[in-house]
Enzyme design. Structure first.
Site, PDB file in Angstrom:
ATOM      1  N   TRP A  52       0.395  71.518  91.538  1.00 20.00           N
ATOM      2  CA  TRP A  52       0.702  71.740  92.953  1.00 20.00           C
ATOM      3  C   TRP A  52      -0.522  72.233  93.708  1.00 20.00           C
ATOM      4  O   TRP A  52      -0.808  71.776  94.820  1.00 20.00           O
ATOM      5  CB  TRP A  52       1.851  72.736  93.079  1.00 20.00           C
TER       6      TRP A  52
ATOM      7  N   ASP B  68       7.229  68.064  93.106  1.00 16.91           N
ATOM      8  CA  ASP B  68       7.833  69.289  92.590  1.00 16.91           C
ATOM      9  C   ASP B  68       8.011  70.352  93.675  1.00 16.91           C
ATOM     10  O   ASP B  68       8.636  71.386  93.421  1.00 16.91           O
ATOM     11  CB  ASP B  68       6.965  69.863  91.465  1.00 16.91           C
ATOM     12  N   ASP B  69       7.481  70.117  94.858  1.00 10.09           N
ATOM     13  CA  ASP B  69       7.547  71.096  95.937  1.00 10.09           C
ATOM     14  C   ASP B  69       8.969  71.148  96.509  1.00 10.09           C
ATOM     15  O   ASP B  69       9.539  70.129  96.912  1.00 10.09           O
ATOM     16  CB  ASP B  69       6.547  70.705  97.035  1.00 10.09           C
ATOM     17  N   LEU B  70       9.531  72.352  96.577  1.00  7.20           N
ATOM     18  CA  LEU B  70      10.916  72.491  97.032  1.00  7.20           C
ATOM     19  C   LEU B  70      11.078  72.092  98.500  1.00  7.20           C
ATOM     20  O   LEU B  70      12.114  71.533  98.880  1.00  7.20           O
ATOM     21  CB  LEU B  70      11.402  73.923  96.816  1.00  7.20           C
TER      22      LEU B  70
END
Length: 225
Positions: free
Chosen positions: A145, A164-166
């Site tokens: 990230w 993968d970033d919310l």
């Protein structure tokens, strides 16, 4: 050997996204244009940026900035590098507020820099995204990230999607009116339509997630420096 320019045409990116994704296009019209990142044109030092990214992890921007300022004062430089960090021993850096894990990460970064393992900005200009990720994620405390944020906000690579970033996943959920956030794998597949401008789509997905939030939130510091 191909060279990657820093930054891209955001107007062309917006046209592409509107043309190929009607659901996202509706949000683009609602939010309006997102300007090009000014730091795409500014030189920066990858080692210094990574050191700052380490220090900012899991802290509020204000708290991290305080610690960074203390470290700069202790080493007598605004440049976080192997040679400058070596001016202070571990107890001195710990006294600045640097945690044990972050100290280990800084020392690992400095050692790798001394060994020539960290690509320079010039070297990165001829490396593709996968090569840059592969070169940087072995550094202690640096995950995919963090490298993706450098690729997007500092190197201006146009086709990065941090699956993968919310915030990205929440934005995608809202765009497609899903009951739950898509998995990283599903989002990667969904994002194929946004290429070669997945970076610009990501900027909108973050805005969409923030736009739809029920209450104001503290902005996430997504880039280094």
């Amino acid at each position: 050997m191909p060279r990657w320019s820093r930054g891209f045409d955001v107007d062309a990116a917006a046209r592409h996204l509107r043309r190929h994704d009607p659901a996202l296009a509706a949000w683009i019209r609602r939010i309006g244009p997102i300007a090009a990142e000014p730091r795409w044109r500014r030189p920066f030092d990858p080692v210094d940026a990574l050191a700052r990214a380490i220090l900012y992890q899991q802290l509020s921007g204000k708290a991290a900035a305080t610690i960074v300022a203390r470290v700069e004062a202790a080493i007598g430089s605004a440049r976080l590098h192997a040679d400058t960090l070596a001016r202070c021993d571990d107890p001195t850096l710990r006294a600045c507020g640097v945690s044990g894990n972050k100290l280990l990460a800084l020392r690992d970064l400095a050692q790798r820099e001394s060994l020539g393992e960290i690509p320079t900005l010039r070297q990165m200009s001829v490396m593709d995204e996968a090569a840059i990720v592969a070169a940087l994620v072995p550094i202690r405390g640096i995950g995919r990230w963090t490298v993706e944020m450098m690729l997007m906000f500092r190197l201006g690579r146009p086709d990065v999607l941090p699956v993968d970033d919310l915030g990205i996943r929440k934005g995608a959920q809202l765009v497609d009116d899903l009951e739950s956030m898509p998995t990283p794998k599903t989002l990667a597949e969904r994002g194929e339509v946004w290429g070669p401008f997945r970076t610009y789509a990501s900027l909108y997905l973050w805005r969409i997630a923030d736009f739809a939030a029920p209450a104001p939130r503290v902005p996430v510091k997504r880039s280094q420096g």
